[in-house]
Design a protein around this motif. Structure first.
Motif, PDB file in Angstrom:
ATOM      1  N   PRO A 445       0.827  -1.223   0.000  1.00 21.68           N
ATOM      2  CA  PRO A 445       0.000   0.000   0.000  1.00 21.68           C
ATOM      3  C   PRO A 445       0.849   1.256   0.000  1.00 21.68           C
ATOM      4  O   PRO A 445       1.987   1.275   0.458  1.00 21.68           O
ATOM      5  N   LYS A 446       0.282   2.324  -0.537  1.00 21.73           N
ATOM      6  CA  LYS A 446       0.933   3.622  -0.509  1.00 21.73           C
ATOM      7  C   LYS A 446       0.938   4.138   0.931  1.00 21.73           C
ATOM      8  O   LYS A 446       0.050   3.792   1.706  1.00 21.73           O
ATOM      9  N   PRO A 447       1.910   4.958   1.353  1.00 27.61           N
ATOM     10  CA  PRO A 447       2.993   5.537   0.551  1.00 27.61           C
ATOM     11  C   PRO A 447       4.251   4.668   0.502  1.00 27.61           C
ATOM     12  O   PRO A 447       5.277   5.098  -0.006  1.00 27.61           O
ATOM     13  N   HIS A 448       4.191   3.452   1.056  1.00 26.33           N
ATOM     14  CA  HIS A 448       5.382   2.611   1.167  1.00 26.33           C
ATOM     15  C   HIS A 448       5.661   1.812  -0.105  1.00 26.33           C
ATOM     16  O   HIS A 448       6.633   1.066  -0.162  1.00 26.33           O
ATOM     17  N   HIS A 449       4.824   1.981  -1.135  1.00 29.14           N
ATOM     18  CA  HIS A 449       4.965   1.181  -2.348  1.00 29.14           C
ATOM     19  C   HIS A 449       6.251   1.483  -3.109  1.00 29.14           C
ATOM     20  O   HIS A 449       6.660   0.714  -3.970  1.00 29.14           O
ATOM     21  N   THR A 450       6.912   2.605  -2.790  1.00 29.91           N
ATOM     22  CA  THR A 450       8.155   2.943  -3.507  1.00 29.91           C
ATOM     23  C   THR A 450       9.279   1.971  -3.195  1.00 29.91           C
ATOM     24  O   THR A 450      10.307   1.982  -3.875  1.00 29.91           O
ATOM     25  N   ASP A 451       9.120   1.124  -2.187  1.00 35.27           N
ATOM     26  CA  ASP A 451      10.154   0.151  -1.850  1.00 35.27           C
ATOM     27  C   ASP A 451      10.130  -1.041  -2.805  1.00 35.27           C
ATOM     28  O   ASP A 451      11.120  -1.750  -2.934  1.00 35.27           O
ATOM     29  N   THR A 452       9.014  -1.283  -3.477  1.00 32.56           N
ATOM     30  CA  THR A 452       8.890  -2.401  -4.402  1.00 32.56           C
ATOM     31  C   THR A 452       9.281  -1.952  -5.810  1.00 32.56           C
ATOM     32  O   THR A 452       9.720  -0.822  -6.024  1.00 32.56           O
ATOM     33  N   TRP A 453       9.075  -2.809  -6.796  1.00 29.46           N
ATOM     34  CA  TRP A 453       9.370  -2.429  -8.182  1.00 29.46           C
ATOM     35  C   TRP A 453       8.455  -1.300  -8.659  1.00 29.46           C
ATOM     36  O   TRP A 453       8.746  -0.647  -9.658  1.00 29.46           O
ATOM     37  N   GLU A 454       7.373  -1.062  -7.940  1.00 31.51           N
ATOM     38  CA  GLU A 454       6.502   0.058  -8.305  1.00 31.51           C
ATOM     39  C   GLU A 454       7.244   1.392  -8.159  1.00 31.51           C
ATOM     40  O   GLU A 454       6.968   2.350  -8.883  1.00 31.51           O
ATOM     41  N   GLY A 455       8.196   1.459  -7.233  1.00 28.50           N
ATOM     42  CA  GLY A 455       8.995   2.659  -7.073  1.00 28.50           C
ATOM     43  C   GLY A 455      10.137   2.756  -8.067  1.00 28.50           C
ATOM     44  O   GLY A 455      10.806   3.793  -8.162  1.00 28.50           O
ATOM     45  N   PHE A 456      10.378   1.680  -8.824  1.00 29.55           N
ATOM     46  CA  PHE A 456      11.441   1.644  -9.838  1.00 29.55           C
ATOM     47  C   PHE A 456      10.827   1.165 -11.157  1.00 29.55           C
ATOM     48  O   PHE A 456      11.334   0.260 -11.812  1.00 29.55           O
ATOM     49  N   SER A 457       9.703   1.789 -11.508  1.00 33.52           N
ATOM     50  CA  SER A 457       8.888   1.317 -12.631  1.00 33.52           C
ATOM     51  C   SER A 457       9.625   1.399 -13.961  1.00 33.52           C
ATOM     52  O   SER A 457       9.435   0.544 -14.838  1.00 33.52           O
ATOM     53  N   ASP A 458      10.478   2.417 -14.153  1.00 31.34           N
ATOM     54  CA  ASP A 458      11.197   2.536 -15.420  1.00 31.34           C
ATOM     55  C   ASP A 458      12.170   1.367 -15.600  1.00 31.34           C
ATOM     56  O   ASP A 458      12.294   0.820 -16.700  1.00 31.34           O
ATOM     57  N   GLU A 459      12.858   1.004 -14.536  1.00 31.58           N
ATOM     58  CA  GLU A 459      13.792  -0.115 -14.646  1.00 31.58           C
ATOM     59  C   GLU A 459      13.054  -1.433 -14.832  1.00 31.58           C
ATOM     60  O   GLU A 459      13.500  -2.301 -15.579  1.00 31.58           O
ATOM     61  N   ARG A 460      11.922  -1.603 -14.161  1.00 26.21           N
ATOM     62  CA  ARG A 460      11.110  -2.796 -14.388  1.00 26.21           C
ATOM     63  C   ARG A 460      10.669  -2.875 -15.839  1.00 26.21           C
ATOM     64  O   ARG A 460      10.740  -3.949 -16.470  1.00 26.21           O
ATOM     65  N   GLU A 461      10.239  -1.740 -16.401  1.00 24.85           N
ATOM     66  CA  GLU A 461       9.824  -1.728 -17.800  1.00 24.85           C
ATOM     67  C   GLU A 461      11.002  -2.048 -18.717  1.00 24.85           C
ATOM     68  O   GLU A 461      10.841  -2.742 -19.735  1.00 24.85           O
ATOM     69  N   GLU A 462      12.186  -1.583 -18.370  1.00 23.78           N
ATOM     70  CA  GLU A 462      13.375  -1.900 -19.161  1.00 23.78           C
ATOM     71  C   GLU A 462      13.618  -3.409 -19.191  1.00 23.78           C
ATOM     72  O   GLU A 462      13.948  -3.975 -20.245  1.00 23.78           O
ATOM     73  N   ILE A 463      13.442  -4.072 -18.063  1.00 25.64           N
ATOM     74  CA  ILE A 463      13.637  -5.526 -17.990  1.00 25.64           C
ATOM     75  C   ILE A 463      12.571  -6.240 -18.806  1.00 25.64           C
ATOM     76  O   ILE A 463      12.872  -7.141 -19.599  1.00 25.64           O
ATOM     77  N   PHE A 464      11.325  -5.834 -18.637  1.00 28.51           N
ATOM     78  CA  PHE A 464      10.235  -6.510 -19.341  1.00 28.51           C
ATOM     79  C   PHE A 464      10.322  -6.270 -20.856  1.00 28.51           C
ATOM     80  O   PHE A 464      10.036  -7.166 -21.660  1.00 28.51           O
ATOM     81  N   THR A 465      10.719  -5.063 -21.253  1.00 29.00           N
ATOM     82  CA  THR A 465      10.888  -4.773 -22.681  1.00 29.00           C
ATOM     83  C   THR A 465      12.024  -5.611 -23.264  1.00 29.00           C
ATOM     84  O   THR A 465      11.948  -6.074 -24.409  1.00 29.00           O
ATOM     85  N   PHE A 466      13.071  -5.807 -22.490  1.00 29.80           N
ATOM     86  CA  PHE A 466      14.171  -6.663 -22.929  1.00 29.80           C
ATOM     87  C   PHE A 466      13.664  -8.076 -23.195  1.00 29.80           C
ATOM     88  O   PHE A 466      14.024  -8.697 -24.227  1.00 29.80           O
ATOM     89  N   LEU A 467      12.836  -8.619 -22.326  1.00 28.68           N
ATOM     90  CA  LEU A 467      12.291  -9.968 -22.529  1.00 28.68           C
ATOM     91  C   LEU A 467      11.509 -10.035 -23.838  1.00 28.68           C
ATOM     92  O   LEU A 467      11.597 -11.031 -24.575  1.00 28.68           O
TER      93      LEU A 467
END
Length: 566
Positions: A445-467
């Motif tokens: 839940p917010k505001p603590h969600h920044t600790d998960t990949w939700e807080g690093f969404s660009d890097e997660r998207e980079e990984i998923f786009t690579f796949l």
């Protein structure tokens, strides 16, 4: 005010200073004696003693007033849950004294110079069920004065306490295995190994001397084994067999199709009445088990002795020792083992200055195939293979940047490049990518969600786009951190949907509420995840099963390879 009053061992005791009373964060068992050890390190011996007597009295009060309800879940004002299990009743009936508090009191009184009282607490701790070898484990900076007491050596003779921790079986392949052990002092270590039911063919490994500079640990490697075979073995310390036989199974032939099981989970703060979960996991006979972080809960990055204490406490658990002796373990860390809650290390290898030491102690207490980029690029990432399934274990802390800064990264450039290279060259049917924190948005839940990949969404998207760009098939995501077991679907427009299988309440008492958006969530009891792969059909399958602490399968979800391919 958080409703921690529903936790075990939670009562108010008057008569102690504010510094020594049980604060709300300490009402979880895993935090109590650990924080008292920190007081001893700081030289606050009297405060530690007052605190520990408070802890001990709380424990005894709870023993006299058994929790009457079989299971209770209460919600606090931060929408998190705390729970109490009937397992506490059973444990308290069998253990009316808190062995960990007695252990710490023995250390504290030895530091005060009260030698006789220290020895009395050594006796009480052992009578309460503490393995005597714990006093030889240390931390040595805190037990040194006990060693100078002649009565200590009568109570805890070295010749009967040579093997302190282990064996822990690890780095298993189809042809080899390694065995991690800790001894009381530097001693030659080896194993005698033989095929189950075929004792005369015993083979002795080469001897390796445990190393003081590595906290008296040693790793013994045995080669020339047969694939998919059960072996029995015994540790041999200083030329003597020091424990009963254990058994393990080598991996199936590499690249071969077949059926295998791999367990996983996180959230394993030391809670003695929940240690039975290791027995439940072992009874499923998994090929391996993946610890995904918050494995022991330290929260003291500046205190090496506290870090060691937390590992020793877990490694001395009989249920865990039996489990680790038979089930290959692979471990990464999360915030509570790396530093403190929601922590990050930053891009600098050697800053903060405590990072390399925390990493070093982690390496001393687990035995992974390798650790990131070694001393030139420290970290806890690594990969390994079982049959035709590849596993990629990620370090989400060492190089993680401040989630509120620019140029966000959780992995850092070197680890990310390693991941891409390994995925690109993997020919496995399934590729499991293990993260210490949830991949799915909405899992925290917010505001603590920044600790998960939700807080690093660009890097997660980079990984998923690579796949998607590389058309990498068969990817399964697993994660931990949230104190429950979940299944999440991550929809993708340009590729197949990804699934995040999550589990992180192995032994923790504290429970997180279920979040909307998941396919399934379970938080009623402690639980672990089990992945079952069958790559023999034309359309291979992987199933995620959720088991509770009582070894009951509460849910299963199956994916076919065709759902995870282009």
């Amino acid at each position: 005010m958080r409703l921690f009053c529903f936790l075990m061992l939670c009562l108010t005791i008057n008569g102690f200073t504010q510094e020594s009373t049980i604060q709300p964060r300490d009402k979880l068992y895993k935090k109590r004696t650990r924080d008292a050890i920190a007081m001893l390190v700081d030289g606050k011996t009297d405060s530690a003693i007052a605190y520990l007597e408070n802890v001990r009295r709380a424990y005894k009060n709870e023993y006299e007033n058994y929790i009457k309800e079989k299971h209770a879940i209460q919600q606090d004002d931060t929408n998190t849950f705390v729970s109490v299990s009937v397992d506490l009743q059973t444990y308290l009936k069998q253990h009316p004294e808190d062995a960990e508090a007695l252990f710490a009191l023995a250390l504290a009184y030895s530091h005060k110079g009260e030698r006789q009282k220290a020895i009395e607490y050594v006796k009480q701790a052992i009578d309460a069920g503490l393995p005597p070898g714990r006093f030889w484990a240390g931390p040595c900076n805190l037990t040194e004065k006990l060693y100078q007491n002649e009565h200590f050596h009568t109570l805890v003779p070295l010749n009967k306490n040579k093997l302190i921790h282990g064996p822990l079986v690890s780095n298993v392949t189809s042809r080899s295995a390694e065995f991690w052990m800790r001894t009381a002092i530097e001693m030659p270590v080896q194993v005698a190994i033989y095929r189950q039911g075929n004792g005369p063919d015993t083979v002795y490994s080469q001897a390796v001397t445990s190393d003081r500079d590595k906290d008296y640990t040693a790793v013994v490697r045995v080669k020339g084994l047969k694939a998919g075979t059960v072996y029995e073995y015994v540790p041999v310390i200083d030329g003597h067999i020091v424990s009963k036989p254990s058994s393990f199974r080598t991996f199936p032939p590499q690249y071969a199709s077949g059926r295998l099981k791999v367990g996983f989970g996180g959230g394993a703060g030391y809670t003695p009445w929940n240690e039975i979960i290791w027995t439940s996991i072992a009874s499923n006979n998994p090929n391996a088990f993946l610890l995904l972080g918050d494995n022991v809960y330290i929260d003291h990055p500046l205190y090496p002795d506290v870090q060691k204490y937390c590992y020793y406490r877990r490694q001395s658990s009989k249920a865990f020792r039996d489990f680790a002796a038979s089930t290959p373990i692979y471990a990464i860390w999360d915030d509570h083992d790396f530093a403190d809650n929601d922590s990050w290390g930053g891009s600098n290898i050697y800053y903060p200055k405590w990072k390399p030491k925390v990493w070093d102690i982690f390496r001393q207490n687990w035995n992974n195939p390798y650790y990131g980029g070694g001393f030139e690029r420290p970290g806890c990432w690594f990969d390994f293979r079982i049959a035709d399934v590849d596993f990629f274990m990620l370090d989400g802390r060492y190089y993680r940047t401040n989630p509120h800064s620019k140029n966000l990264t959780m992995l850092g450039p070197d680890q990310k490049q390693w991941l891409f290279d390994r995925l690109r060259h993997s020919d496995a049917t399934f590729k499991v990518i293990a993260s210490p924190v949830p991949w799915a948005f909405g899992a925290k839940p917010k505001p603590h969600h920044t600790d998960t990949w939700e807080g690093f969404s660009d890097e997660r998207e980079e990984i998923f786009t690579f796949l998607e760009r590389e058309k990498i098939n068969g990817v399964v995501l697993i994660s931990a951190d949230r104190h429950r077991s979940d299944i999440w679907r991550i929809e993708r427009e340009n590729g197949y949907d990804l699934y995040d299988f999550m589990s992180s309440r192995l032994t923790n008492v504290h429970t997180h509420k279920k979040m909307p958006g998941s396919i399934y969530a379970y938080n009623e009891k402690n639980s672990f995840g089990m992945l079952t792969f069958d790559t023999t059909p034309t359309n291979p399958v992987v199933s995620y099963s959720i088991y509770n602490i009582d070894n009951e399968k509460v849910y299963e979800y199956t994916l076919e390879y065709s759902q995870l391919s282009y």
